[in-house]
Design an enzyme around this catalytic site. Structure first.
Site, PDB file in Angstrom:
ATOM      1  N   MET A  54       0.841  -1.196   0.000  1.00 15.34           N
ATOM      2  CA  MET A  54       0.000   0.000   0.000  1.00 15.34           C
ATOM      3  C   MET A  54       0.881   1.253   0.000  1.00 15.34           C
ATOM      4  O   MET A  54       0.444   2.331   0.381  1.00 15.34           O
ATOM      5  CB  MET A  54      -0.956  -0.005   1.194  1.00 15.34           C
ATOM      6  CG  MET A  54      -1.996  -1.101   1.094  1.00 15.34           C
ATOM      7  SD  MET A  54      -3.557  -0.735   1.920  1.00 15.34           S
ATOM      8  CE  MET A  54      -3.036  -0.549   3.598  1.00 15.34           C
ATOM      9  N   GLY A  55       2.132   1.077  -0.462  1.00 14.42           N
ATOM     10  CA  GLY A  55       3.019   2.224  -0.565  1.00 14.42           C
ATOM     11  C   GLY A  55       3.595   2.649   0.765  1.00 14.42           C
ATOM     12  O   GLY A  55       3.633   1.871   1.718  1.00 14.42           O
ATOM     13  N   HIS A  66       9.152   1.141   3.097  1.00 12.54           N
ATOM     14  CA  HIS A  66      10.265   1.200   4.040  1.00 12.54           C
ATOM     15  C   HIS A  66      11.111  -0.058   3.860  1.00 12.54           C
ATOM     16  O   HIS A  66      10.848  -0.873   2.959  1.00 12.54           O
ATOM     17  CB  HIS A  66       9.761   1.344   5.480  1.00 12.54           C
ATOM     18  CG  HIS A  66       8.709   0.337   5.863  1.00 12.54           C
ATOM     19  ND1 HIS A  66       8.972  -1.014   5.962  1.00 12.54           N
ATOM     20  CD2 HIS A  66       7.387   0.484   6.172  1.00 12.54           C
ATOM     21  CE1 HIS A  66       7.884  -1.658   6.326  1.00 12.54           C
ATOM     22  NE2 HIS A  66       6.900  -0.781   6.442  1.00 12.54           N
ATOM     23  N   HIS A  91       9.417  -3.487   3.326  1.00 12.68           N
ATOM     24  CA  HIS A  91       8.958  -3.763   1.961  1.00 12.68           C
ATOM     25  C   HIS A  91      10.142  -4.137   1.052  1.00 12.68           C
ATOM     26  O   HIS A  91      10.046  -5.057   0.241  1.00 12.68           O
ATOM     27  CB  HIS A  91       8.283  -2.528   1.355  1.00 12.68           C
ATOM     28  CG  HIS A  91       7.041  -2.095   2.056  1.00 12.68           C
ATOM     29  ND1 HIS A  91       6.983  -0.940   2.797  1.00 12.68           N
ATOM     30  CD2 HIS A  91       5.796  -2.651   2.116  1.00 12.68           C
ATOM     31  CE1 HIS A  91       5.767  -0.791   3.285  1.00 12.68           C
ATOM     32  NE2 HIS A  91       5.032  -1.813   2.894  1.00 12.68           N
ATOM     33  N   GLN A 130     -10.489  -2.399   2.435  1.00 11.34           N
ATOM     34  CA  GLN A 130     -10.023  -3.065   3.659  1.00 11.34           C
ATOM     35  C   GLN A 130      -9.976  -2.123   4.860  1.00 11.34           C
ATOM     36  O   GLN A 130      -9.580  -2.526   5.948  1.00 11.34           O
ATOM     37  CB  GLN A 130      -8.652  -3.709   3.436  1.00 11.34           C
ATOM     38  CG  GLN A 130      -7.498  -2.752   3.285  1.00 11.34           C
ATOM     39  CD  GLN A 130      -6.248  -3.472   2.828  1.00 11.34           C
ATOM     40  OE1 GLN A 130      -6.169  -3.976   1.706  1.00 11.34           O
ATOM     41  NE2 GLN A 130      -5.240  -3.540   3.696  1.00 11.34           N
ATOM     42  N   GLY A 132       4.879  -9.885   4.341  1.00 10.53           N
ATOM     43  CA  GLY A 132       5.634  -9.791   5.586  1.00 10.53           C
ATOM     44  C   GLY A 132       4.890 -10.411   6.748  1.00 10.53           C
ATOM     45  O   GLY A 132       3.669 -10.297   6.864  1.00 10.53           O
ATOM     46  N   LYS A 156       4.836  -9.485   9.751  1.00  7.44           N
ATOM     47  CA  LYS A 156       4.248  -8.551  10.722  1.00  7.44           C
ATOM     48  C   LYS A 156       2.722  -8.683  10.665  1.00  7.44           C
ATOM     49  O   LYS A 156       2.056  -8.645  11.689  1.00  7.44           O
ATOM     50  CB  LYS A 156       4.674  -7.112  10.444  1.00  7.44           C
ATOM     51  CG  LYS A 156       4.083  -6.111  11.450  1.00  7.44           C
ATOM     52  CD  LYS A 156       4.638  -4.719  11.275  1.00  7.44           C
ATOM     53  CE  LYS A 156       4.094  -4.061  10.029  1.00  7.44           C
ATOM     54  NZ  LYS A 156       2.646  -3.704  10.158  1.00  7.44           N
TER      55      LYS A 156
END
Length: 286
Positions: free
Chosen positions: A30-31, A34, A37, A61, A147, A149
């Site tokens: 989603m841009g 960092h 990504h 979402q 990821g 996370k």
């Protein structure tokens, strides 16, 4: 790097790559990119001949419209980072391009989408399934990278892949952290300097708790300790902390319930109006 904003252009670029015999890797984002990504992109670059990164803030979402409005958007800086990371295609569509018609699909995602984030953010995972299924349809990748996370999101996407019959490999990638332990997130830029200073205590509390688990404490006590310790820090409020089966994501309350999947602690903490998530894998009991 080619920047593409249309589905037709994306399909053509991927078709050209496949005609050359290249494997295709997709990194949906989603841009506000960092180092977390970039680590996904580097993994895709190592494993695939052609790498597509999507940059799209998906409105379906977000169940909180303020969160959607304040989500950081840094397209120019993102493109520079993607260029440096040697990406082949940056797919940066408009909302109208991805959703020419309202997406009314409702996915039967089961229990993995009903607990934790699913309970706190109704409709969130259905929106994730909508956009990721569209991206998979547009790109038809061999591998897609996510990821850890967003641990629960990976389980939801695996379920969606099963439902839709996509033929690809979902590649989970380790959490990338700042030097002080804070999980990298696009939302971190919204923390005040004071909040940013104490935010690493989330991860530190989880690490300490996972270590304590080796001393025979029961799981409910361990869970309660995390909540109490973080809530005792001025400026932090736990939304939930659950210790769950690493595969089913259902809560596990005693060591006798732990399956061969292992267990993961998943947390969400509010710091002012910023919502941070993190997780930790608990060590196997000897």
């Amino acid at each position: 790097m080619e920047i593409i904003s249309t589905v037709a252009g994306l399909r053509q670029a991927v078709a050209n790559a496949k005609a050359k015999g290249l494997s295709v890797g997709l990194v949906p984002t989603m841009g506000a990119l960092h180092a977390g990504h970039i680590s996904l992109i580097e993994r895709a670059r190592r494993e695939c001949g052609f790498v597509v990164v999507s940059v799209f803030v998906n409105p379906t979402q977000f169940n909180n419209q303020n969160d959607l409005a304040t989500y950081p958007r840094t397209v120019e800086a993102d493109c520079e980072k993607l260029e440096q990371a040697n990406v082949d295609v940056a797919f940066i569509p408009t909302v109208e391009e991805v959703y020419p018609e309202p997406d009314t699909r409702v996915f039967d995602l089961g229990s993995v989408a009903e607990v934790m984030e699913g309970a706190m953010r109704p409709g969130h995972f259905n929106g994730v399934a909508q956009v990721v299924s569209k991206l998979f349809d547009f790109v038809q990748p061999d591998k897609a990278y996510f990821g850890e996370k967003d641990y629960q999101q990976i389980a939801v996407i695996r379920r969606m892949v099963e439902l839709e019959g996509f033929k690809l490999e979902i590649v989970p990638c380790p959490i990338v952290r700042e030097a002080d332990g804070l999980a990298m997130s696009s939302r971190n830029v919204r923390l005040t300097p004071e909040q940013r200073e104490i935010a690493p205590l989330i991860h530190q509390t989880l690490v300490d708790n996972a270590s304590l688990s080796l001393h025979g404490l029961d799981l409910d006590s361990l869970r309660d300790m995390v909540v109490e310790e973080i809530n005792a820090i001025d400026g932090m409020e736990v939304e939930y902390y659950e210790i769950v089966d690493a595969k089913t994501l259902l809560p596990v309350h005693s060591w006798s319930e732990v399956s061969e999947n292992g267990i993961v602690g998943c947390i969400t903490v509010w710091m002012g109006d910023v919502r941070l998530i993190d997780n930790i894998k608990y060590p196997e009991q000897k």
